[in-house]
Design a protein around this motif. Structure first.
Motif, PDB file in Angstrom:
ATOM      1  N   THR A  85       0.907  -1.348  -0.198  1.00  0.00           N
ATOM      2  CA  THR A  85       0.018  -0.148  -0.168  1.00  0.00           C
ATOM      3  C   THR A  85       0.777   1.314  -0.043  1.00  0.00           C
ATOM      4  N   VAL A  86       2.058   1.357   0.709  1.00  0.00           N
ATOM      5  CA  VAL A  86       2.890   2.346   0.772  1.00  0.00           C
ATOM      6  C   VAL A  86       3.378   2.615  -0.517  1.00  0.00           C
ATOM      7  N   ARG A  87       3.792   1.741  -1.109  1.00  0.00           N
ATOM      8  CA  ARG A  87       4.475   1.844  -2.466  1.00  0.00           C
ATOM      9  C   ARG A  87       3.401   2.196  -3.722  1.00  0.00           C
ATOM     10  N   GLY A  88       2.134   1.547  -3.406  1.00  0.00           N
ATOM     11  CA  GLY A  88       1.237   1.942  -4.523  1.00  0.00           C
ATOM     12  C   GLY A  88       0.668   3.457  -4.310  1.00  0.00           C
ATOM     13  N   ASN A  89       0.664   3.944  -2.994  1.00  0.00           N
ATOM     14  CA  ASN A  89       0.346   5.329  -2.726  1.00  0.00           C
ATOM     15  C   ASN A  89       1.366   6.260  -3.353  1.00  0.00           C
ATOM     16  N   LEU A  90       2.583   5.922  -3.070  1.00  0.00           N
ATOM     17  CA  LEU A  90       3.702   6.807  -3.670  1.00  0.00           C
ATOM     18  C   LEU A  90       3.485   6.750  -5.274  1.00  0.00           C
ATOM     19  N   ALA A  91       3.381   5.559  -5.503  1.00  0.00           N
ATOM     20  CA  ALA A  91       3.559   5.490  -7.165  1.00  0.00           C
ATOM     21  C   ALA A  91       2.280   6.363  -7.731  1.00  0.00           C
ATOM     22  N   SER A  92       1.039   6.187  -7.030  1.00  0.00           N
ATOM     23  CA  SER A  92      -0.191   6.604  -7.618  1.00  0.00           C
ATOM     24  C   SER A  92      -0.422   8.276  -7.533  1.00  0.00           C
ATOM     25  N   GLY A  93       0.708   8.824  -6.606  1.00  0.00           N
ATOM     26  CA  GLY A  93       0.449  10.537  -6.555  1.00  0.00           C
ATOM     27  C   GLY A  93      -0.410  10.618  -5.148  1.00  0.00           C
ATOM     28  N   VAL A  97       5.867  11.445  -0.124  1.00  0.00           N
ATOM     29  CA  VAL A  97       7.343  10.893   0.517  1.00  0.00           C
ATOM     30  C   VAL A  97       6.728   9.676   0.957  1.00  0.00           C
ATOM     31  N   ALA A  98       7.486   8.512   0.732  1.00  0.00           N
ATOM     32  CA  ALA A  98       7.446   7.137   1.660  1.00  0.00           C
ATOM     33  C   ALA A  98       8.375   7.066   2.427  1.00  0.00           C
ATOM     34  N   ASP A 103      14.616  -0.556   0.839  1.00  0.00           N
ATOM     35  CA  ASP A 103      14.840  -1.505  -0.290  1.00  0.00           C
ATOM     36  C   ASP A 103      13.706  -1.429  -1.189  1.00  0.00           C
ATOM     37  N   ASN A 104      12.324  -0.768  -0.514  1.00  0.00           N
ATOM     38  CA  ASN A 104      11.313  -0.630  -1.196  1.00  0.00           C
ATOM     39  C   ASN A 104      11.280   0.154  -2.473  1.00  0.00           C
ATOM     40  N   SER A 105      12.016   1.007  -2.387  1.00  0.00           N
ATOM     41  CA  SER A 105      12.361   1.889  -3.551  1.00  0.00           C
ATOM     42  C   SER A 105      12.921   1.113  -4.594  1.00  0.00           C
ATOM     43  N   VAL A 106      13.896   0.447  -4.495  1.00  0.00           N
ATOM     44  CA  VAL A 106      14.337  -0.480  -5.612  1.00  0.00           C
ATOM     45  C   VAL A 106      13.343  -1.332  -6.117  1.00  0.00           C
ATOM     46  N   ALA A 107      12.576  -1.884  -5.286  1.00  0.00           N
ATOM     47  CA  ALA A 107      11.366  -2.857  -5.540  1.00  0.00           C
ATOM     48  C   ALA A 107      10.461  -2.064  -6.530  1.00  0.00           C
ATOM     49  N   MET A 108      10.228  -0.800  -6.195  1.00  0.00           N
ATOM     50  CA  MET A 108       9.262   0.112  -7.124  1.00  0.00           C
ATOM     51  C   MET A 108       9.911   0.355  -8.596  1.00  0.00           C
ATOM     52  N   VAL A 109      11.294   0.437  -8.570  1.00  0.00           N
ATOM     53  CA  VAL A 109      12.017   0.628  -9.691  1.00  0.00           C
ATOM     54  C   VAL A 109      12.066  -0.674 -10.530  1.00  0.00           C
ATOM     55  N   GLU A 110      12.552  -2.198 -10.000  1.00  0.00           N
ATOM     56  CA  GLU A 110      12.538  -2.958 -10.745  1.00  0.00           C
ATOM     57  C   GLU A 110      11.353  -3.781 -11.090  1.00  0.00           C
ATOM     58  N   LEU A 111      10.266  -3.881 -10.169  1.00  0.00           N
ATOM     59  CA  LEU A 111       9.106  -4.776 -10.172  1.00  0.00           C
ATOM     60  C   LEU A 111       7.955  -4.001 -10.957  1.00  0.00           C
ATOM     61  N   ALA A 112       7.929  -2.416 -10.612  1.00  0.00           N
ATOM     62  CA  ALA A 112       7.017  -1.991 -11.286  1.00  0.00           C
ATOM     63  C   ALA A 112       7.171  -0.763 -12.154  1.00  0.00           C
ATOM     64  N   GLY A 113       8.655  -0.678 -12.489  1.00  0.00           N
ATOM     65  CA  GLY A 113       9.123   0.390 -13.296  1.00  0.00           C
ATOM     66  C   GLY A 113       8.934   1.692 -12.834  1.00  0.00           C
ATOM     67  N   ALA A 114       8.579   2.080 -11.613  1.00  0.00           N
ATOM     68  CA  ALA A 114       8.564   3.350 -10.938  1.00  0.00           C
ATOM     69  C   ALA A 114       9.915   4.273 -11.038  1.00  0.00           C
ATOM     70  N   ASP A 115       9.891   5.460 -11.468  1.00  0.00           N
ATOM     71  CA  ASP A 115      11.028   6.217 -11.113  1.00  0.00           C
ATOM     72  C   ASP A 115      11.491   6.791 -10.000  1.00  0.00           C
ATOM     73  N   ALA A 116      11.527   5.682  -8.937  1.00  0.00           N
ATOM     74  CA  ALA A 116      11.619   6.276  -7.658  1.00  0.00           C
ATOM     75  C   ALA A 116      13.313   6.415  -7.202  1.00  0.00           C
ATOM     76  N   PRO A 236      10.230  12.548 -10.693  1.00  0.00           N
ATOM     77  CA  PRO A 236       9.449  13.737 -11.143  1.00  0.00           C
ATOM     78  C   PRO A 236       9.092  14.624 -10.345  1.00  0.00           C
ATOM     79  N   TRP A 237       8.539  14.031  -9.019  1.00  0.00           N
ATOM     80  CA  TRP A 237       8.211  14.890  -8.063  1.00  0.00           C
ATOM     81  C   TRP A 237       9.212  15.752  -7.276  1.00  0.00           C
ATOM     82  N   ALA A 238      10.486  14.980  -7.172  1.00  0.00           N
ATOM     83  CA  ALA A 238      11.580  15.675  -6.539  1.00  0.00           C
ATOM     84  C   ALA A 238      12.052  16.758  -7.268  1.00  0.00           C
TER      85      ALA A 238
END
Length: 312
Positions: A85-93, A97-98, A103-116, A236-238
């Motif tokens: 849920t944390v990763r999903g809320n950050l990814a969806s806007g 900040v999470a 390492d959840n940031s790495v998971a967002m990049v590698e598993l979901a393609g998010a630019d975290a 992009p938010w940063a």
């Protein structure tokens, strides 16, 4: 006898009294108007939406003691039930900040393609592998069900590594069951003895010990130091909010410095008790665990690159 001179004096006195009253009223009204004008001129605090699994003490301090407000920020802390849920809320806007194991940031990049991107460290691991009282060793976890938050990040990866180092294949020799955040896992272990073990951090590891669960070792002992919670954002938010992000980081650092100052020990214990709904003696144990060298906090929320590489 009340003659004309006395009447004149009386009237003059009343006039001066009324004049003084009017002056006081006018002065108070002018001061109030100035205050209202000053308040109206102050810019509204800029909101930073932080999603987390439990409210980070450094952020609570920064918010409640005005360290964020001094920098024009109001932190809105949203507690989620699990890391997905944390990763999903950050990814969806839904969050800016999470604050979570980074390492959840790495998971967002590698598993979901998010630019975290990770922007702060903050905490190193004080995790403990806690088990039901009949479990004598890690080898006794064979054939048992072990609880995690999500199966492929953070504490679950640490748990899998511990099992592998002790000759157990996760998913084969024991079941890895995703169930939710640390308080949810502790509650489940207390209510159902079939859940044999889980990695818990303070205050939950201490509450687990008070409930009769036993430690199979700290993660520092079993695996060595690791980089735990910190802040990560979408790149992009940063870029679009560089100044706001800088002020957030500055407020976080000031909050953490206040938290670590020995002079604030009693206040921090009271804060831990309030945030985690603990009795003060238990909160004092949590404080001792956080502050005991090498401690649970990195100096000025620094991100330890070398330790994180080892974690990955």
């Amino acid at each position: 006898m009340f003659d004309n001179s006395m009447l004149a004096a009386y009237l003059a006195g009343n006039f001066m009294s009324e004049k003084r009253t009017l002056i006081v009223v006018w002065t108070a009204a002018a001061a109030l108007a100035a205050c209202l004008a000053s308040f109206a001129q102050k810019p509204a605090l800029e909101k930073v939406r932080v999603v987390c699994l439990n409210r980070p003490l450094a952020l609570v301090v920064a918010q409640t003691r005005g360290f964020f407000a001094r920098r024009g920020i109001e932190a809105e802390l949203d507690v989620a039930p699990n890391s997905e849920t944390v990763r999903g809320n950050l990814a969806s806007g839904k969050a800016d900040v999470a604050f979570l194991a980074v390492d959840n940031s790495v998971a967002m990049v590698e598993l979901a393609g998010a630019d975290a991107v990770i922007v702060t460290g903050g905490e190193s691991s004080l995790n403990v592998l806690m088990a039901q009282p009949e479990i004598k060793s890690i080898a006794d976890l064979r054939g048992r069900t072990l609880l995690v938050d999500a199966p492929n990040t953070a504490y679950a990866l640490l748990l899998k590594k511990v099992l592998l180092l002790n000759g157990l294949q996760p998913g084969k020799d024991c079941e890895i069951k995703p169930i939710g955040s640390t308080p949810i896992r502790l509650k489940a272990m207390r209510e159902d003895k079939e859940y044999a073990a889980s990695i818990l951090n303070p205050p939950y590891s201490i509450l687990a010990r008070h409930a009769g669960l036993k430690s199979l070792g700290s993660i520092r002992t079993l695996l060595g130091a690791d980089q735990d919670r910190g802040s990560f954002v979408l790149r992009p938010w940063a870029r679009a909010h560089a100044d706001l992000l800088t002020r957030y980081i500055a407020g976080l650092i000031e909050g953490q410095r206040w938290l670590l100052a020995p002079a604030h020990k009693q206040q921090v214990i009271e804060l831990i008790a309030k945030e985690s709904k603990l009795e003060e003696p238990v909160a004092a144990e949590v404080y001792a665990a956080l502050m005991r060298p090498p401690g649970g906090y990195a100096k000025d929320a620094r991100f330890d690159v070398e330790v994180f590489r080892k974690t990955l």
